[in-house]
Motif scaffolding. Structure first.
Motif, PDB file in Angstrom:
ATOM      1  N   SER A  14       0.785  -1.056  -0.138  1.00  0.00           N
ATOM      2  CA  SER A  14      -0.012  -0.044   0.013  1.00  0.00           C
ATOM      3  C   SER A  14       0.888   1.254  -0.053  1.00  0.00           C
ATOM      4  N   SER A  15       1.847   1.104   0.766  1.00  0.00           N
ATOM      5  CA  SER A  15       2.978   2.619   0.680  1.00  0.00           C
ATOM      6  C   SER A  15       3.584   2.610  -0.601  1.00  0.00           C
ATOM      7  N   LEU A  16       3.528   1.452  -1.455  1.00  0.00           N
ATOM      8  CA  LEU A  16       4.045   1.691  -2.737  1.00  0.00           C
ATOM      9  C   LEU A  16       3.033   2.129  -3.855  1.00  0.00           C
ATOM     10  N   MET A 199      -2.028   1.873   8.531  1.00  0.00           N
ATOM     11  CA  MET A 199      -0.729   2.712   8.040  1.00  0.00           C
ATOM     12  C   MET A 199      -1.133   4.237   8.013  1.00  0.00           C
ATOM     13  N   THR A 200      -0.128   5.148   8.732  1.00  0.00           N
ATOM     14  CA  THR A 200      -0.522   6.280   8.759  1.00  0.00           C
ATOM     15  C   THR A 200       0.547   6.993   7.625  1.00  0.00           C
ATOM     16  N   PRO A 201       0.176   8.256   6.920  1.00  0.00           N
ATOM     17  CA  PRO A 201       1.007   8.844   6.206  1.00  0.00           C
ATOM     18  C   PRO A 201       2.547   9.028   6.771  1.00  0.00           C
ATOM     19  N   GLU A 202       2.437   9.324   8.087  1.00  0.00           N
ATOM     20  CA  GLU A 202       3.802   9.479   8.793  1.00  0.00           C
ATOM     21  C   GLU A 202       4.527   8.300   8.743  1.00  0.00           C
ATOM     22  N   VAL A 208       9.903   4.702   4.169  1.00  0.00           N
ATOM     23  CA  VAL A 208      10.542   5.114   2.946  1.00  0.00           C
ATOM     24  C   VAL A 208      11.724   5.911   3.023  1.00  0.00           C
ATOM     25  N   GLN A 209      11.867   6.656   3.777  1.00  0.00           N
ATOM     26  CA  GLN A 209      13.062   7.538   4.079  1.00  0.00           C
ATOM     27  C   GLN A 209      14.038   6.558   4.679  1.00  0.00           C
ATOM     28  N   LYS A 210      13.834   5.708   5.564  1.00  0.00           N
ATOM     29  CA  LYS A 210      14.788   4.791   6.198  1.00  0.00           C
ATOM     30  C   LYS A 210      15.318   3.670   5.188  1.00  0.00           C
TER      31      LYS A 210
END
Length: 344
Positions: A14-16, A199-202, A208-210
């Motif tokens: 989902s995050s992708l 999942m939250t946007p944060e 992703v940053q990690k």
């Protein structure tokens, strides 16, 4: 091997921004869930069929009594990858379009996802309207050793600014990021996700940053191709029988697409008996280069019972966006060295 719960897999998908849908990649198979613990060594990939082991004269045992399998030849590996299409921009005769993206280097791109090849085609057509270009499909088996591996062995001696063409195989950017996220997501991250239930946007931004800054592998955007598998999954080829048992041939599927793997796992679990509904997927991640190197050595893994699953569109919209692709049956090496274009 990484143990990751299905919630983590769904988080990654989902995050992708993947769209979950059922798909048919053209491979004639039916799901077969293997619900058992995963032993070390060859047990991960081997179907543990004692009759197969006894019947195969090529199978030996190491000092610990574990069955080992002989190396696969280059020809076997080429045939193993032959059904995987890769896509490139060519002219109407199939001659490759060589780009000059940086440092006066000459680069020819192969893409695992036809959408990326179509995007490159669109950019080139916008700035080179006089050229009649198209997207052509090649066999990964035909280019892997003769182009990608051959240049890897000699690239240290090649000046990047020389006229030598560099061949780059580009994975789907979403799968590349997914691989980085799998390598950087800690058990604590997984527990937080399970506890939150969503999942939250944060959370997505932090993950992703990690992944972008801390991943130990898959740092390049080309030639480092992630391959995903779940140890408990098997596929049965209904049109091919096991030579020893007479049963449908059982193989371990390996995926280039994280989304395809998650969708298939969900399909497996929806058809599984109630007692295994809570089985957690044991995810394995490896680069294609490392995988091929292992296949060329004596191994506790029976790679002849492993199948690469071609990337399939994740949605109907993506399938339509793939556009028209021309298969290229001829040897791609004979058609390299076509027009050379810059990225401007």
């Amino acid at each position: 091997m990484m143990n990751r719960c299905i919630a983590v897999l769904l988080f990654l998908v989902s995050s992708l921004s993947f769209a979950t849908s059922r798909h048919n990649n053209g491979w004639n198979h039916r799901p077969a869930l293997v619900a058992r613990s995963v032993p070390r060594g060859g047990g991960l990939f081997n179907n543990n069929n004692k009759k197969d082991e006894e019947a195969s004269k090529s199978v030996s045992s190491n000092a610990g009594g574990q069955s080992t399998y002989p190396p696969m030849s280059q020809q076997e590996i080429e045939e193993w990858m032959e059904h995987i299409p890769v896509f490139a921009v060519t002219d109407q005769t199939g001659a490759g379009v060589v780009l000059k993206p940086e440092n006066d280097s000459s680069v020819f791109y192969f893409f695992l996802n036809p959408l990326q090849a179509n995007a490159t085609l669109g950019q080139l057509q916008a700035s080179n309207a006089e050229m009649d270009l198209k997207v052509s499909a090649f066999s990964l088996g035909k280019i892997y050793f003769d182009l990608l591996q051959k240049q890897g062995k000699s690239e240290d001696a090649v000046d990047a600014s020389s006229n030598t063409v560099q061949y780059r195989l580009v994975p789907d950017s979403r799968d590349l990021l997914g691989a980085r996220m799998l390598l950087t997501m800690s058990p604590e991250d997984g527990e937080k996700l399970k506890e939150s239930g969503s999942m939250t946007p944060e959370m997505a931004q932090a993950a992703v940053q990690k992944a972008m800054t801390e991943s130990p592998k898959f740092k390049e955007s080309y030639n480092e191709i992630p391959v995903f598998t779940i140890a408990q999954m098997r596929m049965q080829k209904t049109d091919e029988k096991d030579a020893t048992t007479g049963e449908p041939l059982t193989l371990l599927p390996m995926y280039f697409s994280l989304q395809n793997m998650v969708s298939t796992w969900q399909q497996f679990m929806s058809q599984a008996p109630a007692e295994v509904q809570g089985t957690e997927p044991a995810i394995n991640l490896m680069s294609l280069h490392d995988l091929v190197e292992l296949m060329q050595k004596e191994s506790e893994i029976d790679f002849r019972h492993v199948v690469l699953v071609p990337m399939a569109p994740s949605s109907r919209e993506e399938a339509r966006s793939s556009g028209s692709v021309t298969a290229t049956p001829t040897d791609p090496m004979a058609r390299m060295g076509g027009a050379t274009l810059g990225d401007e």
